[in-house]
Design an enzyme around this catalytic site. Structure first.
Site, PDB file in Angstrom:
ATOM      1  N   ASP A  31       0.804  -1.094  -0.102  1.00 26.48           N
ATOM      2  CA  ASP A  31      -0.175  -0.044  -0.072  1.00 26.48           C
ATOM      3  C   ASP A  31       0.840   1.349   0.120  1.00 26.48           C
ATOM      4  OD1 ASP A  31      -1.650   2.126   0.892  1.00 26.48           O
ATOM      5  OD2 ASP A  31      -2.720   0.848   2.404  1.00 26.48           O
ATOM      6  N   GLU A  83      29.645   7.639   6.198  1.00 20.01           N
ATOM      7  CA  GLU A  83      29.831   6.047   6.418  1.00 20.01           C
ATOM      8  C   GLU A  83      29.665   5.438   5.218  1.00 20.01           C
ATOM      9  OE1 GLU A  83      26.194   4.197   8.222  1.00 20.01           O
ATOM     10  OE2 GLU A  83      25.583   6.250   8.971  1.00 20.01           O
ATOM     11  N   CYS A 120      25.585   7.735  11.595  1.00 17.17           N
ATOM     12  CA  CYS A 120      25.091   9.189  11.153  1.00 17.17           C
ATOM     13  C   CYS A 120      25.406  10.355  12.154  1.00 17.17           C
ATOM     14  CB  CYS A 120      23.520   9.006  11.405  1.00 17.17           C
ATOM     15  SG  CYS A 120      22.900   7.901  10.252  1.00 17.17           S
ATOM     16  N   THR A 163      14.140   3.093   2.929  1.00 14.40           N
ATOM     17  CA  THR A 163      14.564   4.586   3.583  1.00 14.40           C
ATOM     18  C   THR A 163      15.990   5.080   2.811  1.00 14.40           C
ATOM     19  OG1 THR A 163      15.804   3.235   5.290  1.00 14.40           O
ATOM     20  CG2 THR A 163      13.541   3.731   5.800  1.00 14.40           C
ATOM     21  N   SER A 211      16.548  -1.532  15.662  1.00 11.48           N
ATOM     22  CA  SER A 211      17.414  -0.025  15.599  1.00 11.48           C
ATOM     23  C   SER A 211      16.530   0.835  16.052  1.00 11.48           C
ATOM     24  CB  SER A 211      17.804   0.025  14.243  1.00 11.48           C
ATOM     25  OG  SER A 211      16.697   0.295  13.248  1.00 11.48           O
ATOM     26  N   HIS A 244      17.719  13.469  14.317  1.00 12.62           N
ATOM     27  CA  HIS A 244      18.266  12.551  13.060  1.00 12.62           C
ATOM     28  C   HIS A 244      17.055  12.030  12.704  1.00 12.62           C
ATOM     29  CE1 HIS A 244      20.059   9.594  10.801  1.00 12.62           C
ATOM     30  NE2 HIS A 244      19.575   8.795  11.569  1.00 12.62           N
ATOM     31  N   LYS A 253       8.053   8.894  16.435  1.00 11.76           N
ATOM     32  CA  LYS A 253       8.113   8.101  17.582  1.00 11.76           C
ATOM     33  C   LYS A 253       8.888   8.697  18.773  1.00 11.76           C
ATOM     34  CE  LYS A 253       8.074   3.554  15.186  1.00 11.76           C
ATOM     35  NZ  LYS A 253       6.953   2.994  15.106  1.00 11.76           N
ATOM     36  N   ASN A 328      16.991   8.998   3.866  1.00 17.83           N
ATOM     37  CA  ASN A 328      18.000   9.201   4.885  1.00 17.83           C
ATOM     38  C   ASN A 328      19.138   9.614   4.090  1.00 17.83           C
ATOM     39  OD1 ASN A 328      19.434   8.924   7.238  1.00 17.83           O
ATOM     40  ND2 ASN A 328      18.889   6.753   7.583  1.00 17.83           N
ATOM     41  N   SER A 364      23.932   4.802  14.718  1.00 18.64           N
ATOM     42  CA  SER A 364      23.556   3.489  15.280  1.00 18.64           C
ATOM     43  C   SER A 364      24.904   2.882  15.708  1.00 18.64           C
ATOM     44  CB  SER A 364      23.418   2.725  14.053  1.00 18.64           C
ATOM     45  OG  SER A 364      22.201   2.536  13.672  1.00 18.64           O
TER      46      SER A 364
HETATM   47  P1  HMG Z   1       8.942  -2.390   7.636  1.00 17.34           P
HETATM   48  O1  HMG Z   1       8.806  -3.764   8.267  1.00 17.34           O
HETATM   49  O2  HMG Z   1       9.206  -2.590   6.075  1.00 17.34           O
HETATM   50  O3  HMG Z   1       7.780  -1.464   7.949  1.00 17.34           O
HETATM   51  O4  HMG Z   1      10.250  -1.670   8.129  1.00 17.34           O
HETATM   52  P2  HMG Z   1       6.723  -1.556   8.993  1.00 17.34           P
HETATM   53  O5  HMG Z   1       5.761  -2.818   8.748  1.00 17.34           O
HETATM   54  O6  HMG Z   1       7.407  -1.748  10.265  1.00 17.34           O
HETATM   55  O7  HMG Z   1       5.943  -0.280   8.905  1.00 17.34           O
HETATM   56  C1  HMG Z   1       6.620   0.770   8.872  1.00 17.34           C
HETATM   57  C2  HMG Z   1       5.300   1.807   9.399  1.00 17.34           C
HETATM   58  O8  HMG Z   1       4.181   1.993   8.459  1.00 17.34           O
HETATM   59  C3  HMG Z   1       4.587   1.321  10.554  1.00 17.34           C
HETATM   60  O9  HMG Z   1       4.314   2.247  11.474  1.00 17.34           O
HETATM   61  C4  HMG Z   1       3.356   0.684  10.107  1.00 17.34           C
HETATM   62  O10 HMG Z   1       2.189   0.657  11.072  1.00 17.34           O
HETATM   63  C5  HMG Z   1       2.836   1.554   9.104  1.00 17.34           C
HETATM   64  P3  HMG Z   1       4.349   2.403  13.201  1.00 17.34           P
HETATM   65  O11 HMG Z   1       3.640   1.264  13.685  1.00 17.34           O
HETATM   66  O12 HMG Z   1       6.008   1.683  13.277  1.00 17.34           O
HETATM   67  O13 HMG Z   1       4.224   3.626  13.599  1.00 17.34           O
HETATM   68  N1  HMG Z   1       2.380   1.337   7.914  1.00 17.34           N
HETATM   69  C6  HMG Z   1       1.131   1.753   7.593  1.00 17.34           C
HETATM   70  N2  HMG Z   1       0.673   3.137   7.686  1.00 17.34           N
HETATM   71  C7  HMG Z   1      -0.345   3.398   6.943  1.00 17.34           C
HETATM   72  N3  HMG Z   1      -0.981   2.843   6.092  1.00 17.34           N
HETATM   73  C8  HMG Z   1      -0.439   1.509   5.527  1.00 17.34           C
HETATM   74  C9  HMG Z   1       0.602   1.169   6.361  1.00 17.34           C
HETATM   75  N4  HMG Z   1       1.299  -0.105   6.439  1.00 17.34           N
HETATM   76  C10 HMG Z   1       2.328   0.025   7.417  1.00 17.34           C
HETATM   77  N5  HMG Z   1      -0.975   0.998   4.756  1.00 17.34           N
HETATM   78  C11 HMG Z   1      12.044  -0.326   9.332  1.00 17.34           C
HETATM   79  C12 HMG Z   1      10.413  -0.583   9.048  1.00 17.34           C
HETATM   80  C13 HMG Z   1      12.219   0.900   9.806  1.00 17.34           C
HETATM   81  C14 HMG Z   1      12.318  -1.542  10.206  1.00 17.34           C
HETATM   82  C15 HMG Z   1      12.853  -0.563   8.064  1.00 17.34           C
HETATM   83  O14 HMG Z   1      12.415   0.385   6.965  1.00 17.34           O
HETATM   84  C16 HMG Z   1      14.190  -0.587   8.153  1.00 17.34           C
HETATM   85  O15 HMG Z   1      14.698  -1.473   8.562  1.00 17.34           O
HETATM   86  N6  HMG Z   1      14.965   0.828   8.047  1.00 17.34           N
HETATM   87  C17 HMG Z   1      16.429   1.008   8.284  1.00 17.34           C
HETATM   88  C18 HMG Z   1      16.747   0.964   9.723  1.00 17.34           C
HETATM   89  C19 HMG Z   1      16.303   2.194  10.294  1.00 17.34           C
HETATM   90  O16 HMG Z   1      16.155   3.304   9.611  1.00 17.34           O
HETATM   91  N7  HMG Z   1      16.431   2.459  11.680  1.00 17.34           N
HETATM   92  C20 HMG Z   1      15.574   3.651  12.190  1.00 17.34           C
HETATM   93  C21 HMG Z   1      16.477   3.678  13.673  1.00 17.34           C
HETATM   94  S1  HMG Z   1      18.208   3.503  13.558  1.00 17.34           S
HETATM   95  C22 HMG Z   1      18.985   5.041  12.686  1.00 17.34           C
HETATM   96  O17 HMG Z   1      18.264   5.880  12.713  1.00 17.34           O
HETATM   97  C23 HMG Z   1      20.096   4.979  12.271  1.00 17.34           C
HETATM   98  C24 HMG Z   1      20.571   4.957  10.821  1.00 17.34           C
HETATM   99  O18 HMG Z   1      20.118   6.463  10.284  1.00 17.34           O
HETATM  100  C25 HMG Z   1      21.945   4.535  10.579  1.00 17.34           C
HETATM  101  C26 HMG Z   1      23.198   5.099  11.108  1.00 17.34           C
HETATM  102  O19 HMG Z   1      23.161   5.806  12.082  1.00 17.34           O
HETATM  103  O20 HMG Z   1      24.084   5.229  10.355  1.00 17.34           O
HETATM  104  C27 HMG Z   1      19.609   3.728   9.992  1.00 17.34           C
END
Ligand code: HMG
Length: 445
Positions: A31, A83, A120, A163, A211, A244, A253, A328, A364
């Site tokens: 979706d 990075e 980051c 992302t 994460s 960030h 969140k 990102n 991270s």
């Molecule tokens: P995912 O499993 O694809 O997504 O991965 P999901 O199923 O968790 O859905 C995401 C959100 O969309 C959820 O919201 C769903 O409910 C919503 P939440 O419940 O969490 O509030 N959703 C919908 N909303 C409206 N209509 C719909 C619908 N369907 C779902 N139809 C995940 C998400 C973040 C895990 C993935 O993208 C990922 O692995 N990302 C990479 C890691 C990341 O960004 N982590 C963030 C924290 S760590 C960080 O910031 C450091 C980083 O920048 C690296 C660094 O420091 O170098 C990453």
């Protein structure tokens, strides 16, 4: 004490764009609202075949130096935070300096150069290094150039693929700055975590869901540490809170948790008590589980209150406008959030001189840092000089097939040759490999 802070900033986006709801979601059979509403993203920026961390960083720095009328002699330090580096010895800053020496008179032979790594948060750490260098009186009247540049790509099929992003932020750190003054107060939350890492590999190993929890836990520690030196934070203390932003949903969140924390024991908690009760206190519960259930219930109610919505719309939402369109940028991400907020304020005609930003950086592995910045006189001109909207508008819109090719071009393990999608103009481009495996660059007029 002379003010030290960010004097000027420039943003350089990758020249390509992937439409997440329109192009990515249908291919994934998902979706589109998962991206636009759930993650909060409309699009990601991507590098064309001739772009990389050096070209984007050098292009941002070039624009910044030209706009500020600077020569290489004015710069005493060049730090690149990334990075996405491609060399374990020679820092990206030497490549960037080489590019800039091709277009400016003079050289950077007496500038200290380096590369900063901590996921980051390295961009903010480089800002700190520059601040400390100036405060220590070692700058000889010169400024520091801090460049945060990344191609934030994930392996195809990884949950993080949605992302992705690519871009650079160049910042000039000086005495008597024209954008923001940095404060001496900082708070840290840091722990040995294995939620996102790249052990000698290009694309990250990610435990995405964990994460998110690690981000929140470290950010909370950093806020508490900050309060231990700067005093309790109150929502009225700051105009914006750029955090960030790996994707806007993450900041949504973090904002909820932050608001609960900073309104505890304040008149705002008292005002809200009639509508949603008081915040649950750990000591009132027999065990962690019932306490956490009560907190979750409180947060669900808090989210719906007018007070929270108004605060979120005024303080957090303006920090996300560029991120929504670019994804990102890792090290550059929190600095993009700062620009988004100031740009929104400028467009609304607001006078922010003397107001405060509460900045939340994160990397991270993992570490969060909180500090305050004061917006200073001159900020309007600095923000008005940016051409972010034009850059975003000019990006080439990738089809799914194009996207697959571009991802392969930037995959270090693949050797593919793909025609560029855009024609470079007034920018540095990657120009092939040298005899020792070094990357070569040239400026296209
Ligand atoms: P995912 O499993 O694809 O997504 O991965 P999901 O199923 O968790 O859905 C995401 C959100 O969309 C959820 O919201 C769903 O409910 C919503 P939440 O419940 O969490 O509030 N959703 C919908 N909303 C409206 N209509 C719909 C619908 N369907 C779902 N139809 C995940 C998400 C973040 C895990 C993935 O993208 C990922 O692995 N990302 C990479 C890691 C990341 O960004 N982590 C963030 C924290 S760590 C960080 O910031 C450091 C980083 O920048 C690296 C660094 O420091 O170098 C990453």
């Amino acid at each position: 004490m002379t003010a030290v802070g960010i004097d000027a900033i420039e943003i350089w986006t990758g020249n390509l764009k992937l439409d997440l709801p329109g192009t990515f979601a249908p291919e994934k059979g998902e979706d589109p609202e998962k991206y636009t509403k759930g993650l909060g993203l409309n699009a990601s920026s991507f590098p064309d075949s001739y772009e990389d961390i050096v070209t984007m960083g050098a292009n941002a720095a070039h624009r910044l130096m030209e706009r500020k009328g600077l020569e290489p002699d004015d710069i005493g330090r060049i730090d690149v935070a990334t990075e996405s580096s491609f060399d374990n010895s020679k820092p990206v800053s030497t490549y960037v300096a080489g590019c800039l020496e091709g277009v400016f008179d003079g050289d950077f032979h007496h500038a200290n150069k380096g590369e900063r790594k901590f996921a980051c948060i390295a961009g903010t750490q480089s800002l700190d290094d520059a601040y400390n260098w100036i405060r220590a009186g070692r700058n000889r009247g010169r400024s520091a150039l801090v460049i945060a540049t990344d191609t934030a790509l994930y392996a195809r099929g990884d949950a993080g693929e949605a992302t992705q992003g690519a871009g650079a932020v160049a910042m000039l750190i000086s005495e008597d700055p024209s954008l923001v003054e940095l404060s001496t107060h900082q708070g840290y939350g840091s722990a040995d975590e294995t939620d996102f890492l790249k052990p000698n590999q290009q694309f990250p190993s990610v435990d995405g869901k964990r994460s998110v929890q690690v981000y929140l836990a470290r950010m909370r520690e950093a806020v508490e540490d900050y309060e231990s030196v700067a005093g309790d934070v109150h929502p009225d203390d700051f105009e914006f809170a750029p955090f960030h932003t790996p994707f806007p949903g993450m900041v949504r969140k973090a904002a909820m948790l932050a608001y609960r924390h900073v309104t505890r024991d304040t008149a705002i908690e008292d005002e809200l008590a009639d509508e949603i009760g008081r915040q649950p206190r750990r000591e009132a519960f027999d065990d962690e589980e019932t306490f956490h259930d009560a907190v979750r219930e409180y947060m669900d109610s808090l989210k719906e209150t007018d007070q929270y919505r108004e605060w979120y719309d005024a303080t957090i939402d303006p920090t996300l406008s560029i991120s929504r369109e670019v994804g990102n940028w890792y090290t550059g991400s929190v600095h993009v959030a700062r620009v988004s907020a100031l740009k929104t304020a400028l467009e609304a005609g607001r006078d922010l001189t003397g107001e405060t930003l509460l900045v939340g950086s994160y990397g991270s592995g993992a570490q969060a840092e909180i500090h305050a910045e004061t917006i200073v006189s001159g900020w309007e001109d600095e923000i008005a000089a940016l051409n972010v909207d034009e850059q975003l508008e000019a990006r080439y819109d990738l089809s799914w097939e194009d996207y697959e090719e571009v991802h392969d071009v930037h995959n270090h393990e693949m050797d593919v040759d793909v025609e560029e999608f855009t024609a470079p103009e007034s920018e540095f481009v990657f120009d092939g490999w040298g005899r020792m495996g070094e990357r070569k660059y040239r400026y296209v007029e």
